[in-house]
Enzyme design. Structure first.
Site, PDB file in Angstrom:
ATOM      1  N   HIS A 141       0.853  -1.179   0.000  1.00  0.00           N
ATOM      2  CA  HIS A 141       0.000   0.000   0.000  1.00  0.00           C
ATOM      3  C   HIS A 141       0.897   1.239   0.000  1.00  0.00           C
ATOM      4  CE1 HIS A 141       0.484  -0.767   4.447  1.00  0.00           C
ATOM      5  NE2 HIS A 141       0.906   0.471   4.347  1.00  0.00           N
TER       6      HIS A 141
HETATM    7  P1  TYD Z   1      -1.790  -2.709   7.547  1.00  0.00           P
HETATM    8  O1  TYD Z   1      -1.213  -1.333   7.668  1.00  0.00           O
HETATM    9  O2  TYD Z   1      -2.637  -2.977   6.347  1.00  0.00           O
HETATM   10  O3  TYD Z   1      -0.622  -3.801   7.631  1.00  0.00           O
HETATM   11  P2  TYD Z   1       0.436  -4.090   6.467  1.00  0.00           P
HETATM   12  O4  TYD Z   1       1.226  -2.833   6.336  1.00  0.00           O
HETATM   13  O5  TYD Z   1       1.247  -5.213   6.871  1.00  0.00           O
HETATM   14  O6  TYD Z   1      -0.344  -4.423   5.273  1.00  0.00           O
HETATM   15  O7  TYD Z   1      -2.606  -3.027   8.873  1.00  0.00           O
HETATM   16  C1  TYD Z   1      -3.146  -4.302   9.120  1.00  0.00           C
HETATM   17  C2  TYD Z   1      -4.380  -4.132   9.985  1.00  0.00           C
HETATM   18  O8  TYD Z   1      -4.029  -3.537  11.244  1.00  0.00           O
HETATM   19  C3  TYD Z   1      -5.437  -3.236   9.355  1.00  0.00           C
HETATM   20  O9  TYD Z   1      -6.700  -3.826   9.614  1.00  0.00           O
HETATM   21  C4  TYD Z   1      -5.361  -1.959  10.118  1.00  0.00           C
HETATM   22  C5  TYD Z   1      -4.798  -2.362  11.471  1.00  0.00           C
HETATM   23  N1  TYD Z   1      -3.924  -1.322  12.049  1.00  0.00           N
HETATM   24  C6  TYD Z   1      -4.359  -0.563  13.113  1.00  0.00           C
HETATM   25  O10 TYD Z   1      -5.495  -0.713  13.598  1.00  0.00           O
HETATM   26  N2  TYD Z   1      -3.522   0.383  13.649  1.00  0.00           N
HETATM   27  C7  TYD Z   1      -2.266   0.595  13.154  1.00  0.00           C
HETATM   28  O11 TYD Z   1      -1.515   1.477  13.654  1.00  0.00           O
HETATM   29  C8  TYD Z   1      -1.843  -0.193  12.027  1.00  0.00           C
HETATM   30  C9  TYD Z   1      -0.491   0.001  11.413  1.00  0.00           C
HETATM   31  C10 TYD Z   1      -2.697  -1.143  11.514  1.00  0.00           C
END
Ligand code: TYD
Length: 135
Positions: free
Chosen positions: A52
């Protein structure tokens, strides 16, 4: 925002026979103030995280333990960074598509972020990212 804005930052390291110590000060060692830290751990072999971009968020990614790769892509160019030392951080500016892979066993990936969690700041669709990045 271009890939050339992103770089490995060497953090202070206080070497000590009792164990080394490193630190990060927002606005000093990195070009943003820190509003949040999150971390990934227990990552299974072969997993990919990220995939992303963030519209406005600045981040610093540190391999606190173990190692992994971060692939950054600004829509024009992509570059793979290997993080394996806890005194190096990868500064990631806004509008950078990022993916993380090649996690070693026991790797811990810490992310310092310029803002609190905000789903509206994410671009999760690669075509939408390209459209915005190349506009
Ligand atoms: P995401 O940022 O999509 O992880 P990655 O970078 O590995 O793809 O986050 C995964 C899940 O965690 C998503 O449902 C959102 C949640 N999340 C939070 O609630 N707070 C946070 O600070 C972060 C980074 C993620």
């Amino acid at each position: 925002m271009s890939l050339s804005n992103c770089r490995i930052i060497e953090l202070p390291k206080i070497s000590d026979p009792r164990g080394n110590l490193s630190f990060v000060e927002g606005g000093n060692h990195i070009p943003f103030d820190i509003k949040r830290m999150y971390y990934m751990y227990d990552v299974p072999g072969g997993a990919e995280r990220g995939a992303h971009a963030h519209k406005g968020m600045h981040q610093l990614i540190i391999a606190m333990s173990g190692s992994f790769d971060v692939i950054l892509n600004d829509g024009h160019h992509a570059k793979r960074f290997h993080l394996a030392r806890s005194y190096y951080g990868l500064y990631v500016c806004p509008m950078m598509w990022r993916a993380l892979d090649n996690f070693s066993s026991g790797a811990v990936c810490a992310v310092l972020s310029s803002s609190r969690y905000d789903e509206d700041d994410y671009i999760r669709d690669y075509d939408s990212f390209l459209k915005a990045a190349l506009a």
